[in-house]
Motif scaffolding. Structure first.
Motif, PDB file in Angstrom:
ATOM      1  N   SER A  98     -13.369 -15.152  -6.331  1.00  0.00           N
ATOM      2  CA  SER A  98     -13.156 -14.833  -4.920  1.00  0.00           C
ATOM      3  C   SER A  98     -11.673 -14.670  -4.607  1.00  0.00           C
ATOM      4  CB  SER A  98     -13.774 -15.919  -4.036  1.00  0.00           C
ATOM      5  OG  SER A  98     -13.291 -17.205  -4.394  1.00  0.00           O
ATOM      6  N   ALA A  99     -10.821 -15.512  -5.203  1.00  0.00           N
ATOM      7  CA  ALA A  99      -9.379 -15.398  -4.963  1.00  0.00           C
ATOM      8  C   ALA A  99      -8.841 -14.077  -5.514  1.00  0.00           C
ATOM      9  CB  ALA A  99      -8.646 -16.574  -5.604  1.00  0.00           C
TER      10      ALA A  99
ATOM     11  N   LEU B 240      -6.892  -1.745   5.587  1.00  0.00           N
ATOM     12  CA  LEU B 240      -7.886  -2.552   4.892  1.00  0.00           C
ATOM     13  C   LEU B 240      -9.297  -2.036   5.184  1.00  0.00           C
ATOM     14  CD1 LEU B 240      -8.413  -4.996   3.099  1.00  0.00           C
ATOM     15  CD2 LEU B 240      -8.485  -6.412   5.159  1.00  0.00           C
TER      16      LEU B 240
ATOM     17  N   GLY C 278     -20.641 -10.942  -3.656  1.00  0.00           N
ATOM     18  CA  GLY C 278     -20.607 -12.019  -2.664  1.00  0.00           C
ATOM     19  C   GLY C 278     -21.748 -12.993  -2.830  1.00  0.00           C
TER      20      GLY C 278
ATOM     21  N   PHE D  64      -7.399  -6.897  -2.783  1.00  0.00           N
ATOM     22  CA  PHE D  64      -7.521  -6.030  -1.610  1.00  0.00           C
ATOM     23  C   PHE D  64      -6.321  -6.190  -0.676  1.00  0.00           C
ATOM     24  CE2 PHE D  64     -11.979  -5.211  -2.677  1.00  0.00           C
ATOM     25  CZ  PHE D  64     -12.080  -3.884  -2.271  1.00  0.00           C
ATOM     26  N   LEU D  65      -5.841  -7.411  -0.514  1.00  0.00           N
ATOM     27  CA  LEU D  65      -4.669  -7.616   0.339  1.00  0.00           C
ATOM     28  C   LEU D  65      -3.434  -6.965  -0.277  1.00  0.00           C
ATOM     29  CD1 LEU D  65      -5.148 -11.314   1.521  1.00  0.00           C
ATOM     30  CD2 LEU D  65      -5.588  -9.207   2.800  1.00  0.00           C
TER      31      LEU D  65
ATOM     32  N   VAL E 262     -10.019 -11.072  -3.160  1.00  0.00           N
ATOM     33  CA  VAL E 262      -9.304 -11.118  -1.874  1.00  0.00           C
ATOM     34  C   VAL E 262      -7.839 -10.740  -2.066  1.00  0.00           C
ATOM     35  CG1 VAL E 262      -8.490 -12.630  -0.030  1.00  0.00           C
ATOM     36  CG2 VAL E 262     -10.863 -12.783  -0.811  1.00  0.00           C
ATOM     37  N   ALA E 263      -7.186 -11.332  -3.072  1.00  0.00           N
ATOM     38  CA  ALA E 263      -5.774 -11.038  -3.314  1.00  0.00           C
ATOM     39  C   ALA E 263      -5.567  -9.577  -3.696  1.00  0.00           C
ATOM     40  CB  ALA E 263      -5.227 -11.950  -4.408  1.00  0.00           C
TER      41      ALA E 263
END
Length: 429
Positions: free
Chosen positions: A371-372, A334, A355, A378-379, A375-376
């Motif tokens: 934002s979800a 990451l 951001g 990149f994960l 984040v999702a």
């Protein structure tokens, strides 16, 4: 030869106008939609030994426009002269200057980037010469290192262009990638037009088009920026659906996600990230499930072909690759993905400004979705390296700065929506 390339793209624009009418897309997204629809159709037909050439382009264009006129709403009345102020004209001139400067560079660039020559270009030339997905090459064990499992939307589009030009030109083919970039910027403008202030719209389009990674990676003739453009359009379509109250089914996001999933394997990760974000932001479980099924239906013919020909994937999540092969490397991977994402040499200030925009629009459904999604995404990208059987550090070194393009373009196109005052007034779906 170049005139033939432009004529083929004009027919693809016509296809896109019909698709945009049927899916209620903004008119400016027609070109990108037409490229996506042509890529999907030509890729699927190639699986059953049908070559997509001039006659197929003409027939598809006529059929698409006819269906759009009959069942959709060909948006001629929406064509209106944009009101440009000083900033708008300056930004438009800057975009024009970028295009004029890029055209001769893309026209003369040799196909010398390794993946473009050995993988994407090889498949495109094979489709041009054979006219279909000949398993003697596309399922050959000796060609497995060239990622035969990657879907065929981009090589199919290249093959359509090559047939239009009369042969596969390893230099002029780069112009198709430049035109894909133009189509993406036009689609983003179309979505911004009614949601973002004109000043912010034009300035932000210049920022995105001038980003070093955008032009630089388009020039490589890799599939990462085309994938990112489809993801960006899907993200904007999803945000628009949320803003309208999340009524009905998000067909436009489903279409662009289908294009993304058939562009690269990582498109599945972005599709999953967007669906997760939609569910978190709207709690419309049935709509999300239907969207996922539509995306899977588009990808299914290619998945069946791979299964029948015993072509396995070593680069993406599959039923056979859910085993954690590199435990403990998730934080390192990451960090390696975020480093180029925050670099001024690739996508300058995209994530920091995103951001800030999320904070400005906090507590809105679009901010939750945005934002979800990031984040999702990149994960999900991080998880690819955890489960891949490839040596993870080497895999990251040659792909990490490119697989993040979809997440960053998605963040980039959401930023002006979040920053504008309209985004902060979105009601509850």
């Amino acid at each position: 030869m170049i005139l033939q390339l432009l004529l083929a793209n004009l027919l693809e624009l016509g296809i896109g106008i019909g698709v945009a009418s049927l899916l209620r897309l903004p008119l400016g997204a027609s070109y990108l939609a037409g490229l996506g629809a042509t890529g999907i159709l030509s890729a699927h037909l190639a699986l059953i030994h049908i070559t997509f050439g001039w006659w197929a382009l003409l027939a598809t264009c006529a059929l698409s426009l006819g269906l759009g006129r009959r069942f959709g709403d060909i948006p001629a009345v929406q064509i209106r002269r944009p009101r440009l102020g000083l900033i708008g004209w300056a930004s438009l001139l800057a975009l024009g200057a970028l295009l004029v400067h890029a055209w001769p560079v893309f026209r003369a660039k040799p196909l010398d980037n390794y993946d473009a020559w050995a993988m994407w270009g090889m498949k495109a030339k094979a489709l041009t010469l054979f006219g279909w997905v000949d398993p003697h090459l596309f399922a050959a064990s000796g060609a497995q290192p060239l990622h035969l499992d990657y879907p065929l939307l981009v090589p199919s589009l290249e093959a359509v262009t090559a047939r239009a030009m009369g042969h596969f030109d390893s230099e002029a083919i780069h112009l198709q990638f430049l035109l894909i970039g133009v189509a993406g910027i036009a689609a983003f403008y179309a979505y911004f037009r009614d949601s973002v202030s004109r000043r912010l719209t034009w300035v932000w389009l210049v920022v995105l088009a001038a980003a070093p990674a955008f032009v630089g990676q388009l020039l490589t003739a890799y599939a990462d920026i085309p994938l990112a453009l489809f993801v960006g359009a899907a993200v904007l379509a999803a945000a628009s659906w949320i803003a309208r109250g999340a009524v009905g089914f998000p067909l436009a996001p489903a279409f662009f996600l289908a294009c993304a999933s058939l562009t690269k394997n990582e498109g599945v990760v972005y599709a999953a990230a967007l669906l997760i974000a939609l569910l978190i932001a709207t709690r419309r479980l049935r709509a999300v499930i239907v969207t996922g099924l539509l995306v899977e239906a588009t990808l299914l013919p290619w998945q069946v072909w791979l299964a029948v020909r015993h072509v396995h994937s070593d680069t993406i999540l599959t039923v056979h690759s859910l085993e954690v092969r590199h435990p403990g490397i998730a934080p390192l991977a990451l960090h390696a993905l975020l480093r180029p994402a925050l670099s001024l040499d690739t996508w300058p200030l995209i994530l920091p400004l995103f951001g800030v925009a999320v904070l400005l629009a906090r507590a809105t459904h679009v901010a939750v979705f945005a934002s979800a999604f990031v984040v999702a995404a990149f994960l999900g990208l991080d998880w690819i390296y955890v489960v891949s059987p490839l040596e993870w550090s080497n895999y990251l070194s040659y792909s990490g700065d490119r697989v993040i393009d979809g997440a960053l373009v998605g963040a980039a196109v959401l930023t002006p929506l979040l920053a504008t005052r309209r985004a902060s007034r979105i009601g509850t779906p």
